[in-house]
Design a protein around this motif. Structure first.
Motif, PDB file in Angstrom:
ATOM      1  N   SER A 183       0.840  -1.191   0.000  1.00  0.00           N
ATOM      2  CA  SER A 183       0.000   0.000   0.000  1.00  0.00           C
ATOM      3  C   SER A 183       0.877   1.245   0.000  1.00  0.00           C
ATOM      4  O   SER A 183       2.067   1.184   0.365  1.00  0.00           O
ATOM      5  N   PRO A 184       0.331   2.408  -0.384  1.00  0.00           N
ATOM      6  CA  PRO A 184       1.105   3.653  -0.316  1.00  0.00           C
ATOM      7  C   PRO A 184       1.472   3.984   1.126  1.00  0.00           C
ATOM      8  O   PRO A 184       0.803   3.568   2.074  1.00  0.00           O
ATOM      9  N   THR A 185       2.552   4.732   1.274  1.00  0.00           N
ATOM     10  CA  THR A 185       3.012   5.139   2.599  1.00  0.00           C
ATOM     11  C   THR A 185       2.961   6.649   2.731  1.00  0.00           C
ATOM     12  O   THR A 185       2.883   7.372   1.741  1.00  0.00           O
ATOM     13  N   VAL A 186       3.043   7.105   3.988  1.00  0.00           N
ATOM     14  CA  VAL A 186       3.000   8.529   4.307  1.00  0.00           C
ATOM     15  C   VAL A 186       4.262   8.886   5.075  1.00  0.00           C
ATOM     16  O   VAL A 186       4.655   8.172   6.013  1.00  0.00           O
ATOM     17  N   ALA A 187       4.923   9.974   4.686  1.00  0.00           N
ATOM     18  CA  ALA A 187       6.150  10.390   5.361  1.00  0.00           C
ATOM     19  C   ALA A 187       5.844  10.844   6.781  1.00  0.00           C
ATOM     20  O   ALA A 187       4.885  11.574   7.025  1.00  0.00           O
TER      21      ALA A 187
END
Length: 440
Positions: A183-187
């Motif tokens: 899945s996409p990640t968040v900084a």
């Protein structure tokens, strides 16, 4: 009888008139000369009388009069005299530049270059270069007998390497996907490197959290500076791309530079023996010889563009900034101090070279300095040519793009849309905000 004596009398009158005119002319010259001498004497005495007395540092000095001559600081085009840095800000700038200058020195490691040659598909690269070189030569000869091709064979080798690197070898990373659920990640910020990451040259590690509610996994993205490690990881952003690609250009035999920009970008310069000049190469954009890409294309303002090589350092800002509207303030150090830093790095890198090599490099520096001055002169000339009568009457200048600038009018291609927008590199219409600086 009376008529006979009248002619000598008239002749005598003419002689007297000429003599009188000559005497009056001489008197006028003497009076004018005396007047000029008196004026010069008067000015000299006034200058001596107005000379400042020896300064007494214990007593306050009166303010200068309004008629005082301008200071030397108001004069332009006076050659700078290098000045050693003394203040803390200039010393920090010097230490940073000296540290950055170490990057190209690492690429002179024979073991690293041998490993790079094992990675590069040499047969493919040299085959494409040979084909392009022959096409360019045929195009030149079709236009005029004996005409020189646009680029030489070694230039075509680097161009083929550029295409392969961008399209097949290296990958761009904005936010790394989650290694568990993809899945996409968040900084979430910056974290300290682990011992093995630090041993491989990572001084900074970016942390990301999976966006999936059921996962919540954390990903680490080490920012490696070692080109040998990058040959294995083959991913990153501007810093990793420029680092690895420039080293590969060195491996195939080209003279290379690593260009640092104060506005958070890096790229490559390759020396073209065919054209006898340094050529701009940005592997992230697959851009070849487009020095105005960042200003006319991305719409950025640039302050410092410094090219580092194993032979020294050169301020190449004038290659990339051709217009005052794209020039950002240069306030890291006074220009005289900056010149001293450049000279010091150059002397440090060339200290162990032979006299012949130093002489050759000095000639290259002089030729490049002439080229950079010509860029400024050409920009001014183009601006003057583009002036219309309406501009002169209205005392304003209407900006028009010249053909060289029109080649670079695209925004940034590498990176996702949000990242490009946050950096203000989307093109002519963007408004750059210095607070939105994402690490390269």
């Amino acid at each position: 009888m009376e008529h006979t004596h009248s002619a000598p009398r008239a002749h005598a009158a003419n002689i007297d008139t000429d003599r009188l005119a000559a005497e009056m002319t001489e008197q006028f010259r003497q009076v004018l000369s005396s007047k000029r001498m008196n004026e010069l004497t008067s000015r000299s005495s006034q200058s001596r009388s107005s000379s400042p007395a020896p300064r007494d540092f214990g007593t306050p000095q009166p303010p200068p009069s309004q008629s005082a001559p301008p200071t030397y600081a108001s004069l332009r085009n006076i050659p700078l005299v290098p000045e050693a840095p003394h203040d803390a800000r200039s010393l920090r700038f010097k230490n940073m530049l000296v540290s950055l200058s170490n990057m190209p020195v690492r690429w002179e490691n024979p073991g690293l270059l041998d490993e790079a040659l094992r990675v590069i598909p040499l047969e493919q690269i040299y085959g494409e270069a040979e084909e392009e070189s022959q096409i360019l030569q045929a195009e030149a000869e079709s236009m005029s007998a004996g005409k020189k091709a646009a680029w030489g064979y070694q230039d075509c080798v680097v161009r083929a390497l550029l295409r392969w690197f961008k399209r097949s070898f290296f990958s761009w990373v904005n936010n790394p996907p989650c290694s568990r659920c993809y899945s996409p990640t968040v900084a979430v910020g910056i974290t300290s490197p682990l011992p093995d990451e630090q041993a491989r040259g990572a001084n900074t590690v970016e942390a990301y959290r999976c966006s999936h509610d059921a996962c919540k996994n954390y990903e680490r993205f080490p920012r490696y500076n070692d080109a040998f490690v990058l040959l294995q990881t083959r991913k990153g952003r501007c810093g990793e791309w420029a680092n690895c690609f420039t080293m590969l250009c060195r491996a195939v035999g080209s003279r290379v530079r690593w260009v640092w920009n104060a506005e958070d970008h890096v790229w490559t310069e390759v020396y073209s023996v065919h054209r006898r000049r340094w050529v701009h190469v940005d592997v992230c954009e697959e851009a070849w010889d487009k020095p105005r890409l960042y200003t006319d294309g991305w719409g950025k303002k640039l302050s410092y563009c410094i090219a580092f090589s194993a032979d020294g350092a050169m301020d190449v800002t004038r290659r990339y900034v051709r217009d005052a509207k794209h020039a950002a303030e240069r306030n890291r150090a006074p220009e005289a101090v900056f010149l001293h830093i450049m000279d010091e790095i150059r002397a440090m890198r060339r200290s162990n070279m032979s006299k012949q090599d130093k002489f050759r490099l000095h000639g290259d520096d002089m030729r490049e300095a002439k080229e950079l001055r010509a860029n400024v002169i050409s920009s001014i000339a183009i601006a003057v040519i583009q002036l219309s009568p309406e501009d002169i009457v209205n005392a304003q200048v209407t900006r028009r793009q010249d053909s060289d600038a029109q080649k670079a009018l695209e925004g940034r291609l590498s990176g996702n849309t949000q990242w490009i927008r946050s950096r203000g590199e989307g093109g002519q219409s963007n408004q750059q905000d210095p607070r939105n600086q994402h690490p390269r």
